[in-house]
Design an enzyme around this catalytic site. Structure first.
Site, PDB file in Angstrom:
ATOM      1  N   HIS A 277       0.396  -1.243   0.144  1.00 40.25           N
ATOM      2  CA  HIS A 277       0.219   0.064   0.296  1.00 40.25           C
ATOM      3  C   HIS A 277       0.868   1.836  -0.064  1.00 40.25           C
ATOM      4  CE1 HIS A 277       0.435   0.664   4.426  1.00 40.25           C
ATOM      5  NE2 HIS A 277       0.225  -0.911   4.747  1.00 40.25           N
ATOM      6  N   ASP A 289       6.654   0.143   6.506  1.00 38.02           N
ATOM      7  CA  ASP A 289       4.795   0.517   6.594  1.00 38.02           C
ATOM      8  C   ASP A 289       4.091   0.871   5.161  1.00 38.02           C
ATOM      9  OD1 ASP A 289       2.141   0.074   6.405  1.00 38.02           O
ATOM     10  OD2 ASP A 289       1.786   0.493   8.604  1.00 38.02           O
ATOM     11  N   GLU A 323      -5.115   1.749   3.017  1.00 36.97           N
ATOM     12  CA  GLU A 323      -4.506   0.512   3.467  1.00 36.97           C
ATOM     13  C   GLU A 323      -5.158   1.004   5.102  1.00 36.97           C
ATOM     14  OE1 GLU A 323      -3.105  -2.550   5.961  1.00 36.97           O
ATOM     15  OE2 GLU A 323      -2.239  -0.738   5.725  1.00 36.97           O
ATOM     16  N   GLU A 324      -4.396   2.055   5.493  1.00 32.36           N
ATOM     17  CA  GLU A 324      -3.805   2.051   7.055  1.00 32.36           C
ATOM     18  C   GLU A 324      -5.376   3.283   7.321  1.00 32.36           C
ATOM     19  OE1 GLU A 324      -1.970   1.478   8.214  1.00 32.36           O
ATOM     20  OE2 GLU A 324       0.039   2.120   7.790  1.00 32.36           O
ATOM     21  N   ASP A 351       3.120  -6.493   3.074  1.00 35.19           N
ATOM     22  CA  ASP A 351       3.248  -5.637   4.089  1.00 35.19           C
ATOM     23  C   ASP A 351       3.060  -5.585   5.583  1.00 35.19           C
ATOM     24  OD1 ASP A 351       1.988  -2.705   5.481  1.00 35.19           O
ATOM     25  OD2 ASP A 351      -0.569  -4.000   5.073  1.00 35.19           O
ATOM     26  N   HIS A 422       3.357   2.510  12.951  1.00 34.96           N
ATOM     27  CA  HIS A 422       2.690   3.413  12.640  1.00 34.96           C
ATOM     28  C   HIS A 422       3.233   4.953  13.939  1.00 34.96           C
ATOM     29  CE1 HIS A 422      -0.652   1.531  12.060  1.00 34.96           C
ATOM     30  NE2 HIS A 422      -0.434   1.553  10.643  1.00 34.96           N
TER      31      HIS A 422
END
Length: 455
Positions: A277, A289, A323-324, A351, A422
Site C-alpha cells: 500500500h 509500512d 490501506e491505513e 505489508d 505507525h
C-alpha cells in the site's frame, strides 16, 4: 509389463529432477539479478525522502502516485493504469499535546499522537480525571464511574508470543473500538497504550472506528515509557490530565491504485497480483509500512524483464491506495475485477515490513497449500522456512471475498516491526538494504513458480 512400469516411473522421476534443476537455476538467476542490481532500495529512498508521509488525501498522496507511475514505467511494465477510488480524508490539524496536572508541581508532559480518524478536543482542550483500566472486562466492572473521565487503556502486548503479530491482534481492539466503548459509559476522551512492545517512548498512531450509536470522543496513543509512568502514578493517587488534539475528518476525496502489469504470453486473462500500500501515517516516512512492500512489488516486474523471463500469465504490481484508514483501494480493485469478470488466480501482499524473509502465510485450499509447500526446497536457500495456513493482507483480502482468489502474504521476521509500526521511527534509515532485497527475492521466486505451474 513390470519393466515398462519401472521405466515409466524412472522417466517421471527424471523429468521432475530436471524440472527442479531448471527452476533452481531460474530462481538463482532472479536472486543474482536482485542482489546485484536491485532498484528497490533506491526507489524506497526517493519515496521516503522526496515524498515522505503519505496519509490518504494529503498532497503527498498525489506525489506518491506520480512516483509510483514513474517507477513502474522504469521497471518495464507493459502498461501502467491509475484506478480511481474515493478515500477518507482525515487531517491531524496541528500538534497533539497532553500533560499530567499535579497541584503545586510542574506539569508533566506525555508524548502522544491522536488516533487516525479521531475527532479533536477543540481549541481549549480537555481537562479531566483519568481512570486506568487494563482490559475491556475491567471497563465493564468500573462502568458506573466512567462518566466525565478520560479512560486510559493500559493493555500491554503479550511478550510471550514469538510471532509479534499475534500480540498485535490481541491488543489492537483497544485502539479500534476502545474510544466508542468508553464513550458508551460517558467518558470524555481516551488514551491508549501504544500498540508496541518497544523500549522507547515513541507513540504509535493508527485508525480508530467509531460506533455511531455513541458520542465520538477524542482519542490518542501514548508512548510506552509515559504509559508505564502514568499507570504507576495512578496506582497511588488520582490524577487530572490535560489533552489537546486537533483531528478532523474532511469530505472523501479521490486517490488512485497505481497498477503496472506485464501481459501474459500464454494465458493473458489469468492474473497474478503482487502489491503493497502506497499510503502511510503522517508522523514518519512509511518506510517499512509500507514503502518496502511497494518497492518490492515494483522490483518483481523489473527482475522478470531484466532476466528475459516472459511470464505465461499477466502479472500485476499494485500500489494500493488507503490501506491505513479505510482499505478503499483494495476494495475498489476487487470490485472492478468482479465487475469485469477477471480471472485472478493468485494474489500476494507484502505489508509486514522489509525485514529478513521467514515464510509465507496463505489463505487457500489444503490442496493448494500442499502444492506451495512442495516448493519449499526451492525457496529455502533464500530464507523461506515455512508456508502456513492463515495469511494474505488487508488489500488483497477483498479478492478472496469477491472472487475466492488464493492469497499469500510475505512474513518477514517480526521482532522489530512493532518498534516502528505507525510511529515517527518508521524512516528510511530503519530499513536494511540486504533484508529488503532478500524479501524481493522470496516474492519473485514464488511468483515465478505460480506463473510457471499455475494453481
Amino acid at each position: 509389463m513390470r519393466l515398462k512400469l519401472f521405466t515409466l516411473v524412472l522417466t517421471i522421476l527424471a523429468f521432475n529432477v530436471r524440472a527442479q534443476n531448471d527452476d533452481s537455476l531460474k530462481i538463482r538467476a532472479i536472486a543474482d539479478e536482485i542482489l546485484l542490481h536491485s532498484t528497490a532500495y533506491e526507489n524506497l529512498r526517493v519515496l521516503t525522502k522526496q515524498v515522505g508521509a503519505r496519509l490518504s488525501g494529503s498532497p503527498q498522496t498525489y506525489k506518491a502516485e506520480t512516483w509510483g507511475h514513474k517507477a513502474l514505467d522504469q521497471a518495464g511494465a507493459d502498461r501502467v493504469i491509475e484506478q480511481p477510488c474515493l478515500v477518507p480524508h482525515w487531517v491531524r490539524g496541528g500538534k497533539d499535546e497532553a500533560w499530567i496536572m499535579a497541584p503545586g508541581k510542574k506539569n508533566q508532559p506525555l508524548d502522544i499522537l491522536a488516533l487516525g480518524n479521531s475527532v479533536g478536543t477543540g481549541p481549549k482542550g480537555i481537562q479531566a480525571p483519568v481512570m486506568l483500566v487494563n482490559s475491556f472486562e475491567e471497563l465493564e466492572q468500573k462502568k458506573a464511574s466512567v462518566k466525565g473521565k478520560i479512560v486510559f487503556y493500559n493493555a500491554r502486548f503479550n511478550d510471550t508470543y514469538i510471532k509479534t503479530f499475534e500480540a498485535y491482534r490481541d491488543a489492537v481492539g483497544y485502539r479500534a473500538a476502545g474510544p466508542s466503548q468508553a464513550a458508551k459509559y460517558g467518558a470524555v476522551a481516551v488514551l491508549i497504550r501504544s500498540m508496541s512492545h518497544s523500549a522507547d517512548n515513541n507513540p504509535h498512531t493508527g485508525s480508530t472506528r467509531y460506533n455511531d450509536s455513541f458520542p465520538k470522543i477524542p482519542a490518542a496513543a501514548m508512548g510506552l515509557q509515559d504509559a508505564d509512568r502514568l499507570a504507576a502514578l495512578l496506582e497511588k493517587e488520582s490524577l487530572i490530565v490535560f489533552l489537546k488534539t486537533n483531528g478532523k475528518m474532511l469530505s472523501d476525496t479521490v486517490a488512485h491504485n497505481i497498477i503496472g502489469e506485464i501481459t501474459g504470453s500464454e494465458f493473458p486473462d489469468q492474473i497474478i497480483t503482487i502489491g503493497g500500500h502506497l499510503d502511510s501515517w503522517d508522523p514518519a516516512e512509511g518506510a517499512h509500512d509500507d514503502g518496502s512492500g511497494c518497492v518490492q512489488s515494483i522490483e518483481i516486474l523489473r527482475v522478470l524483464k531484466a532476466i528475459g523471463y516472459k511470464p505465461k500469465r499477466t502479472i500485476r504490481a499494485v500500489l494500493f491506495a488507503n490501506e491505513e484508514n479505510g482499505t478503499r483501494g483494495g476494495s475498489k480493485y476487487a470490485e472492478e475485477a468482479r465487475d469485469k469478470k477477471e480471472k485472478h488466480i493468485f494474489a500476494l501482499e507484502s505489508d509486514e515490513g522489509g525485514f529478513t524473509p521467514r515464510g509465507f502465510g496463505v489463505t487457500m485450499t489444503p490442496e493448494l497449500l500442499n502444492k506451495l509447500r512442495s516448493w519449499l526446497p526451492l525457496l529455502a536457500p533464500y530464507g523461506i522456512s515455512e508456508i502456513n495456513n492463515g495469511g494474505g493482507g488487508s488489500d488483497i483480502g477483498p479478492l478472496y471475498r469477491e472472487l475466492g482468489t488464493p492469497l499469500a502474504g510475505l512474513q518477514p521476521d517480526s521482532q522489530r516491526y512493532f518498534d516502528i509500526h505507525h510511529a515517527r521511527s518508521d524512516v528510511f534509515e530503519a530499513v536494511n538494504k540486504r533484508e529488503l532485497e532478500l524479501g524481493a527475492v522470496s516474492i519473485a521466486a514464488l511468483i515465478y513458480l505460480v506463473d510457471k505451474y499455475g494453481l
